[in-house]
Design an enzyme around this catalytic site. Sequence first.
Site, short mmCIF file in Angstrom:
data_model
loop_
_atom_site.label_atom_id
_atom_site.label_comp_id
_atom_site.label_asym_id
_atom_site.label_seq_id
_atom_site.Cartn_x
_atom_site.Cartn_y
_atom_site.Cartn_z
N ASP A 202 1.16 -1.37 0.07
CA ASP A 202 -0.23 -0.05 -0.31
C ASP A 202 0.72 0.54 0.25
O ASP A 202 2.07 1.12 0.39
CB ASP A 202 -0.40 -0.37 1.30
CG ASP A 202 -1.80 1.33 1.23
OD1 ASP A 202 -3.07 0.78 0.32
OD2 ASP A 202 -1.79 1.89 2.05
N GLU A 262 15.13 -14.35 0.26
CA GLU A 262 15.03 -15.34 0.77
C GLU A 262 14.23 -16.81 0.84
O GLU A 262 13.89 -17.55 1.21
CB GLU A 262 15.67 -14.74 2.74
CG GLU A 262 16.32 -14.31 2.82
CD GLU A 262 16.44 -14.03 4.40
OE1 GLU A 262 16.25 -13.96 5.42
OE2 GLU A 262 16.99 -12.49 3.96
C1 NOJ Z 1 -4.17 2.86 -0.76
C2 NOJ Z 1 -5.29 1.61 -1.05
O1 NOJ Z 1 -6.27 1.37 -1.76
C3 NOJ Z 1 -7.11 2.71 -0.13
O2 NOJ Z 1 -8.06 1.35 0.05
C4 NOJ Z 1 -6.08 2.55 1.04
O3 NOJ Z 1 -7.99 4.16 2.19
C5 NOJ Z 1 -5.59 3.98 0.96
N1 NOJ Z 1 -3.99 3.14 0.45
C6 NOJ Z 1 -4.89 3.98 2.77
O4 NOJ Z 1 -4.21 3.46 3.87
#
Ligand code: NOJ
Length: 539
Positions: A202, A262
Site C-alpha cells: 500500500d 530469501e
Molecule cells: C491505498 C488503498 O488502496 C486505499 O484503499 C486506502 O484507503 C489508502 N491506501 C490508505 O491506506
Amino acid sequence: MTSNLNWWKGGIIYQIYPRSFMDSNGDGVGDLKGITKKLGYVASLGVDAIWLSPIFTSPMKDFGYDVSDYRDIDPMFGSLADFKEMTDHAHELGLKVMIDQVISHSSDLHPWFEESRQDKTNPKADWYVWSDPKPDGSPPNNWLSIFGGSAWKWDSRRLQYYLHNFLDTQPDLNFHNPEVRQANLDNMRFWLDLGVDGFRLDTVNFYFHSQGLEDNPPVPPGEPKTKGAPEDNPYSYQRHVYDLSRPENLDFLKDLRAMMDEYPGTTTVGEIGDDFPLERMAEYTSGGDKLHMAYTFDFLNKPHSPEYIRDVLANMNEIVGDGWPCWALSNHDVVRSRTRWGAGEDPIAYPLVAMALIMSLRGSVCMYQGEELGLPEADVPFERIQDPYGIPLWPVFKGRDGCRTPMVWDNTPLGGFSNVEPWLPVDSDHLPLSVAEQEKDTTALLHKIRQFIKWRQQQPILVNGSLTLENVENEKLVSFIREFEGQRWLVVLNMTMDTQTSPVAHAVDQLVEGHGFDVSLSGDILTVPPYQAAYVKLA
Ligand code: NOJ
C-alpha cells in the site's frame, strides 16, 4: 498457470476485496472461509494468483487499511487457522497468495501509536511523525491529507501534531527510524514464514517524508494536476515534493527485496500515487534489487481514448525501461472500469477488449473481483455510504463504495453473497450478471474472459515479450509489436464501436486464432470490427 519462480512476471493477479467476496457466517461481511469456498471459481478463470485486500486486526475506520495488529487476522474475517486453510487450498489449486501490507501508517489503536502518543520520551516516541506547532499554534506546514484537510492532527497529550496522509486514525509511521523499518520487515517475514507468496504494498512511495517538513509547492499554472487523487481534491493542487517519494525509500526497498529474495518465488507489487508515477515505477522496479512490480493510476483514471492509451504505452517504454509494470483497470479504490471507461459502449464486448488490452501488454496484470462479470459501478444511496472518503465529498465524489459492493454469485436478492443484508447493498442491476447466470449462458462475458485468459496464458510472447509501439495510419486503433525468442506479433485493438481498417506494414505469417476475437486480413488490409483485437504473427 505457471509454476516457475518468476510466475509473477506477466502473471495475472485476481484481487479479492474480502469484505465483499463471500460471507460464510451470516454476518453480512465476507470472510476467509467464504473465500476458501470460492477459490475453485477463481482458479477456473485461469489466473496465477490472488491478492487479498487487508484481513488483519483493524478498527476498520478505512476498512482494514488501518491495521492494529500486523500479525493477526481480524475476527470479522476469521482466524490464522482459517488463513492457513485458505492458503493451503489456494496452493492446491495452483494459485499463489498475495496479501496487502499497509506499513506506511498504522491504526491509531495500534499499540505502537498508543505508546508513542503518551509523551515525548517513551521508547516509541519517535516511531511516528511528530512535530511542534508553529508559534501561532497552526500545523507545521501545508501538507494535506488525501482524505481531506490538513495532514496534521493535534494530540493534546504530547502537545504536538502527528502526520497522517489519510484519515487522522491512520498515523504515519516514521521510516527514518531504523527500528520502525526493522519492525515492519519482521512483520512481513511472519507472513512469508506462514507461506504467502507475495505482498501488495500500500502507498509504497509514502514511507518516507522530508525531515525538514518544508511546504509543498503548488502545481504551476497550466501544468497537469497531481495524479493519484481526483482532480476535485485539493490534494492534487500541490506538487508532493516533501511528503512522499523521498530518495531514502530506495534503500529501504533494497532491504525489503533482500528479505524477499530469501524466499524464492515470492513477489511484491507496489501502489504508486505520485506526480510522476512512471519515473517512480522506473526507480522502484528496475535493476532487480527493489520491487518486483508496481502499478500506477494511468489506467485507473478516466481518460481512455486510443491516443491516451498510446501515450501511456510510449511513456512506459521510454521512462520505465527494464522496470516491470502491473496493469490494472479496476480496483477497490476507483469507479469500476465498465462504468469509467465503458459507459455508452457495448456491455460485453468493451470490457473484453479492455481486458485483452492489459493482458497483451508487457507487464503483469491485476484484475478486480467482478471485472470478469462486467459489473458496472453500483449505485449506493447516501444513507448506505460507508467510505469515510466519500461522505464529506458527496455527491461530487461518492467515495469508493460503488466498486466495493458484494460479489454476485447468483440472482437471488442478496446475490448469494450472504443470508443477511450485507454491509453494502447488493445492486439489483448486478443480479442478471451474477456468476450463476453467466455460467448458464455460453455467450456471456465470463466465458469469453475465461477463454481469453486461458489462451493468453499459453502465449509466452504475450507473457514475456518486449513491446514496441506501432504507428498505425488509423488513429482509432491501438497497436504494438510484441517480440520474444525470435517471434514477432502485431497486436491491433479496436476499442471503438465502429469497424476500423488498417494496412499492415509488415510481412504476415498468419492471423493467430484461439482468443475468441474475430478479424480479417485481405491482402495487407486488416479489418477489425468493433471491440475486436487482432493478433498477427509476422513473418
Ligand atoms: C491505498 C488503498 O488502496 C486505499 O484503499 C486506502 O484507503 C489508502 N491506501 C490508505 O491506506
